[in-house]
Scaffold this motif. Structure first.
Motif, mmCIF file in Angstrom:
data_model
loop_
_atom_site.group_PDB
_atom_site.id
_atom_site.type_symbol
_atom_site.label_atom_id
_atom_site.label_comp_id
_atom_site.label_asym_id
_atom_site.label_seq_id
_atom_site.Cartn_x
_atom_site.Cartn_y
_atom_site.Cartn_z
ATOM 1 N N MET A 1 0.842 -1.187 0.000
ATOM 2 C CA MET A 1 0.000 0.000 0.000
ATOM 3 C C MET A 1 0.886 1.249 0.000
ATOM 4 S SD MET A 1 -3.307 0.081 2.431
ATOM 5 C CE MET A 1 -3.168 -1.624 2.950
ATOM 6 N N ASN A 2 0.569 2.200 -0.852
ATOM 7 C CA ASN A 2 1.396 3.398 -0.934
ATOM 8 C C ASN A 2 0.790 4.525 -0.125
ATOM 9 O OD1 ASN A 2 3.270 2.281 -2.688
ATOM 10 N ND2 ASN A 2 1.887 2.634 -4.428
ATOM 11 N N LEU A 3 1.289 4.669 1.074
ATOM 12 C CA LEU A 3 0.786 5.744 1.927
ATOM 13 C C LEU A 3 1.540 7.035 1.619
ATOM 14 C CD1 LEU A 3 -0.849 6.869 4.308
ATOM 15 C CD2 LEU A 3 0.847 5.866 5.860
ATOM 16 N N ARG A 4 0.766 8.083 1.324
ATOM 17 C CA ARG A 4 1.366 9.399 1.094
ATOM 18 C C ARG A 4 0.800 10.370 2.124
ATOM 19 N NH1 ARG A 4 3.685 10.528 -3.679
ATOM 20 N NH2 ARG A 4 2.818 12.607 -3.810
ATOM 21 N N LEU A 5 1.680 11.139 2.735
ATOM 22 C CA LEU A 5 1.252 12.073 3.776
ATOM 23 C C LEU A 5 1.861 13.449 3.524
ATOM 24 C CD1 LEU A 5 1.804 9.715 6.853
ATOM 25 C CD2 LEU A 5 -0.409 10.380 5.888
ATOM 26 N N TYR A 6 1.108 14.471 3.861
ATOM 27 C CA TYR A 6 1.617 15.834 3.696
ATOM 28 C C TYR A 6 2.569 16.137 4.851
ATOM 29 C CZ TYR A 6 1.807 20.857 2.925
ATOM 30 O OH TYR A 6 2.241 22.132 2.683
ATOM 31 N N ASP A 7 3.780 16.549 4.496
ATOM 32 C CA ASP A 7 4.802 16.856 5.502
ATOM 33 C C ASP A 7 4.917 18.383 5.638
ATOM 34 O OD1 ASP A 7 6.993 17.009 7.125
ATOM 35 O OD2 ASP A 7 8.422 16.265 5.630
ATOM 36 N N ARG A 22 9.077 -2.510 11.283
ATOM 37 C CA ARG A 22 8.651 -3.381 12.390
ATOM 38 C C ARG A 22 8.364 -2.570 13.659
ATOM 39 N NH1 ARG A 22 13.952 -6.625 12.214
ATOM 40 N NH2 ARG A 22 14.452 -4.421 12.099
ATOM 41 N N ARG A 23 8.757 -1.307 13.631
ATOM 42 C CA ARG A 23 8.483 -0.438 14.783
ATOM 43 C C ARG A 23 8.280 0.992 14.280
ATOM 44 N NH1 ARG A 23 11.146 2.622 18.581
ATOM 45 N NH2 ARG A 23 10.182 2.626 20.638
ATOM 46 N N VAL A 24 7.044 1.271 13.910
ATOM 47 C CA VAL A 24 6.690 2.587 13.364
ATOM 48 C C VAL A 24 6.327 3.480 14.552
ATOM 49 C CG1 VAL A 24 5.136 3.800 11.784
ATOM 50 C CG2 VAL A 24 5.769 1.418 11.331
ATOM 51 N N THR A 25 6.944 4.660 14.635
ATOM 52 C CA THR A 25 6.726 5.495 15.818
ATOM 53 C C THR A 25 6.012 6.801 15.469
ATOM 54 O OG1 THR A 25 8.973 6.333 15.533
ATOM 55 C CG2 THR A 25 8.657 4.604 17.174
ATOM 56 N N MET A 26 5.050 7.133 16.332
ATOM 57 C CA MET A 26 4.278 8.374 16.128
ATOM 58 C C MET A 26 4.079 9.043 17.484
ATOM 59 S SD MET A 26 0.642 8.989 14.262
ATOM 60 C CE MET A 26 -0.561 8.116 15.257
ATOM 61 N N TYR A 27 4.280 10.353 17.500
ATOM 62 C CA TYR A 27 4.069 11.136 18.726
ATOM 63 C C TYR A 27 3.121 12.290 18.404
ATOM 64 C CZ TYR A 27 5.197 13.823 22.965
ATOM 65 O OH TYR A 27 5.131 14.511 24.162
ATOM 66 N N PHE A 52 -3.371 6.197 13.131
ATOM 67 C CA PHE A 52 -2.912 5.065 13.956
ATOM 68 C C PHE A 52 -3.544 3.759 13.444
ATOM 69 C CE2 PHE A 52 -3.337 3.087 18.475
ATOM 70 C CZ PHE A 52 -2.112 2.449 18.365
ATOM 71 N N ARG A 53 -4.854 3.801 13.192
ATOM 72 C CA ARG A 53 -5.554 2.609 12.706
ATOM 73 C C ARG A 53 -5.038 2.185 11.325
ATOM 74 N NH1 ARG A 53 -11.124 1.833 14.723
ATOM 75 N NH2 ARG A 53 -11.424 3.066 16.595
ATOM 76 N N LEU A 54 -4.800 3.185 10.477
ATOM 77 C CA LEU A 54 -4.324 2.879 9.127
ATOM 78 C C LEU A 54 -2.909 2.288 9.175
ATOM 79 C CD1 LEU A 54 -4.737 3.023 6.041
ATOM 80 C CD2 LEU A 54 -3.862 5.370 6.120
ATOM 81 N N LEU A 55 -2.052 2.852 10.008
ATOM 82 C CA LEU A 55 -0.680 2.322 10.136
ATOM 83 C C LEU A 55 -0.713 0.891 10.660
ATOM 84 C CD1 LEU A 55 1.105 5.474 11.671
ATOM 85 C CD2 LEU A 55 1.421 4.565 9.353
ATOM 86 N N ARG A 56 -1.617 0.636 11.608
ATOM 87 C CA ARG A 56 -1.746 -0.734 12.140
ATOM 88 C C ARG A 56 -2.221 -1.696 11.054
ATOM 89 N NH1 ARG A 56 -3.410 -0.977 18.122
ATOM 90 N NH2 ARG A 56 -5.246 -2.046 17.387
ATOM 91 N N GLN A 57 -3.107 -1.207 10.205
ATOM 92 C CA GLN A 57 -3.604 -2.026 9.101
ATOM 93 C C GLN A 57 -2.457 -2.364 8.140
ATOM 94 O OE1 GLN A 57 -6.914 -2.911 8.390
ATOM 95 N NE2 GLN A 57 -6.602 -3.718 6.325
ATOM 96 N N ILE A 58 -1.591 -1.372 7.886
ATOM 97 C CA ILE A 58 -0.518 -1.565 6.911
ATOM 98 C C ILE A 58 0.649 -2.367 7.505
ATOM 99 C CG2 ILE A 58 1.183 -0.400 5.440
ATOM 100 C CD1 ILE A 58 -0.744 2.003 5.301
ATOM 101 N N TYR A 59 1.081 -1.962 8.716
ATOM 102 C CA TYR A 59 2.329 -2.539 9.257
ATOM 103 C C TYR A 59 2.091 -3.641 10.296
ATOM 104 C CZ TYR A 59 4.412 1.358 6.832
ATOM 105 O OH TYR A 59 4.794 2.231 5.853
ATOM 106 N N GLY A 60 0.854 -3.797 10.725
ATOM 107 C CA GLY A 60 0.540 -4.814 11.732
ATOM 108 C C GLY A 60 0.246 -4.156 13.073
ATOM 109 N N GLU A 61 -0.666 -4.787 13.804
ATOM 110 C CA GLU A 61 -1.174 -4.183 15.032
ATOM 111 C C GLU A 61 -0.084 -3.877 16.058
ATOM 112 O OE1 GLU A 61 -4.618 -5.913 17.338
ATOM 113 O OE2 GLU A 61 -5.545 -5.394 15.404
ATOM 114 N N ASN A 62 0.908 -4.773 16.132
ATOM 115 C CA ASN A 62 1.929 -4.585 17.165
ATOM 116 C C ASN A 62 3.151 -3.829 16.680
ATOM 117 O OD1 ASN A 62 0.379 -5.962 19.095
ATOM 118 N ND2 ASN A 62 0.988 -7.907 18.131
ATOM 119 N N ALA A 63 3.100 -3.394 15.424
ATOM 120 C CA ALA A 63 4.283 -2.736 14.851
ATOM 121 C C ALA A 63 4.229 -1.219 14.988
ATOM 122 C CB ALA A 63 4.432 -3.123 13.386
ATOM 123 N N VAL A 64 3.151 -0.694 15.544
ATOM 124 C CA VAL A 64 3.018 0.760 15.619
ATOM 125 C C VAL A 64 3.034 1.209 17.088
ATOM 126 C CG1 VAL A 64 1.662 2.763 14.879
ATOM 127 C CG2 VAL A 64 1.576 0.648 13.546
#
Ligand code: AMP
Ligand code: ZN
Length: 461
Positions: A1-7, A22-27, A52-64
């Motif tokens: 899945m190609n996630l694009r986000l405005y930076d 395997r460890r996506v971090t968000m603050y 958060f939900r979308l990242l979990r869908q893409i990378y796995g529930e425990n990877a975010v």
């Protein structure tokens, strides 16, 4: 899945690639807990919950790993505690519990981590000491200040050159500051305020250092995504960034910055200081959390969103349509499936929730016009998978429409609806009309559909 986000830093949409999938971090900067959150404060909560939900869908529930801080030391908290004559912890515990309850009702998942400022004073002091050591901060008159002239990239995130900040310094500049833009890392406490020992005298931390210290100690540098409302770009995030980078002699702090637009009322930003606030804690007494969530996601997150009663009503009827479609295939088991591609494409295009919700309507329409059980089961599964990813359609449709009706009322309404069907079948229109009036008197709205009537309670006046 190609996630694009405005930076915000790059000022464009960019493909998102975490440093470690395997460890996506968000603050995301969280609440200052001294009162009930208003619906404007809920916007970043719901927006970043979707991410958060979308990242979990893409990378796995425990990877975010999603961290949202709790500011539990602050002037406003102190003032409120003094007002009530209680310890600050009484205030912070009370409003943190309310925050969890209200944001939970809006369908927001609890972040993985919720670090509190007061539990990280040592980490903040360490970062301050590091900044002094590296020549990026100085102690003066019981304060420690960040030396903005020592960091050449200061102003890059917000696009404000340092020279302009001199002209922009409206308030009287404290005499101990080397430059008007220098900001506080540590300051003396006023009498009665919480106080911690430090190498620079007893006092308490500035606001910005809280986040950069907690990001480092809870998540480690660099983080993948840093988020918050657009008002936080300057000075809060500009300062967090300067601290986070300079404490370690350079290096990356956050790989991508995201900011939600304002929620307005009559064209003005909703804020406590303006007094134009709507409080979900109250609103939830009469409006289901999903309706408020829908309203918050009805505009793209970077656009302003005007909060009105009409928006609440529209959101309710949008959800009624989707729940209605579900209710009419109540007897069909949903197929277990992923959300469909068109829906995911909308969401992965910088969280385009208006397009994603339009896809939900398209799915509901396809479901309503589908032939055959297998087709219906598949479409029902797709609708549920997509809606659930956004935090919608989590209730049983019958419960949704019956709203707050108690058992007795529900039975009465069902009985009247049956009598109405019989009257209509017998073409006894006067009786059918009388029953409808009776239902209206009970506060029930009847919605006729191709496969029978559904109903819900009117809102209390
Ligand atoms: P505060 O408690 O004011 O620090 O705000 C907490 C979060 O809510 C921050 O991310 C703010 O940017 C955000 N926020 C505050 N007011 C609004 C508003 N009217 N619209 C959107 N976001 C807001
Ligand atoms: Zn912050």
């Amino acid at each position: 899945m190609n996630l694009r986000l405005y930076d915000t830093m790059a000022r464009e949409k960019r493909p998102f690639a975490p440093a470690d999938p395997r460890r996506v971090t968000m603050y995301v900067c969280g609440p200052t807990v001294y009162g009930f959150a208003h619906i404007g404060n809920a916007r970043p909560v719901v927006v970043f919950d979707v991410l958060f939900r979308l990242l979990r869908q893409i990378y796995g529930e425990n990877a975010v790993v999603y961290a949202r801080n709790v500011t539990d030391v602050d002037d406003k908290i102190n003032a409120k505690a003094a007002d009530e004559g209680v310890d600050i912890s009484v205030i912070t515990e009370r409003y943190l519990a309310a925050y969890h309850e209200d944001m939970g009702a809006l369908g927001a998942l609890r972040p993985t981590l919720e670090p509190r400022a007061t539990a990280h004073i040592e980490a903040m002091q360490q970062q301050i000491a590091g900044l002094i050591q590296q020549g990026h901060a100085y102690a003066a008159e019981g304060h420690v200040l960040f030396d903005t002239q020592s960091y050449e990239n200061y102003g890059k995130l917000s696009g404000r050159p340092l020279d302009e900040m001199i002209a922009g310094a409206r308030v009287e500049v404290a005499p101990y500051k080397r430059h008007p833009a220098d900001f506080v890392l540590w300051k003396p406490s006023k009498p009665g305020e919480p106080v911690w020992e430090s190498p620079w005298g007893p006092g308490r931390p500035g606001w910005h250092i809280e986040c950069s210290a907690m990001i480092e100690s809870e998540l480690g540098l660099p983080i993948d995504i840093h988020g918050g409302g657009i008002d936080l770009i300057f000075p809060h995030h500009e300062n967090e960034l300067a601290q986070g980078v300079c404490a370690h002699g350079g290096g990356e702090f956050a790989r991508l910055w995201m900011h939600n637009g304002f929620l307005d009322m009559a064209g003005e930003k909703m804020s406590k200081s303006l007094g134009n606030v709507v409080i979900p804690h109250d609103l939830l007494q009469r409006v289901p959390g999903e309706v408020l969530r829908w309203a918050l996601l009805s505009a793209h997150y970077r656009q302003p969103l005007d909060w009105t009663e009409g928006l609440i009503e529209q959101s309710r009827s949008s959800l009624d349509r989707l729940y209605g479609a579900l209710q009419r295939v109540k007897g069909i088991a949903a197929e277990r499936t992923d959300p469909p591609a068109a829906f995911l494409e909308a969401l992965t295009d910088d969280l385009n929730t208006p397009r994603a919700t339009a896809e939900l309507f398209a799915l509901a329409k396809a479901l309503e016009t589908a032939h055959g059980e297998a087709e219906k089961a598949r479409l029902k599964g797709e609708l549920l998978a997509a809606a659930n990813l956004l935090g919608f359609l989590t209730a049983d449709p019958d419960v949704w429409f019956a709203g707050a009706a108690d058992e007795g009322l529900r039975a009465q309404v069902e009985a009247l609806l049956e009598q109405r069907v019989e009257a209509r079948n017998a073409k006894d229109w006067p009786t059918a009309d009388r029953i409808r009036e009776q239902l209206d008197g009970l506060g029930v709205i009847v919605m006729d559909g191709p496969q029978g009537a559904t109903w819900r309670l009117k809102e209390p006046a």
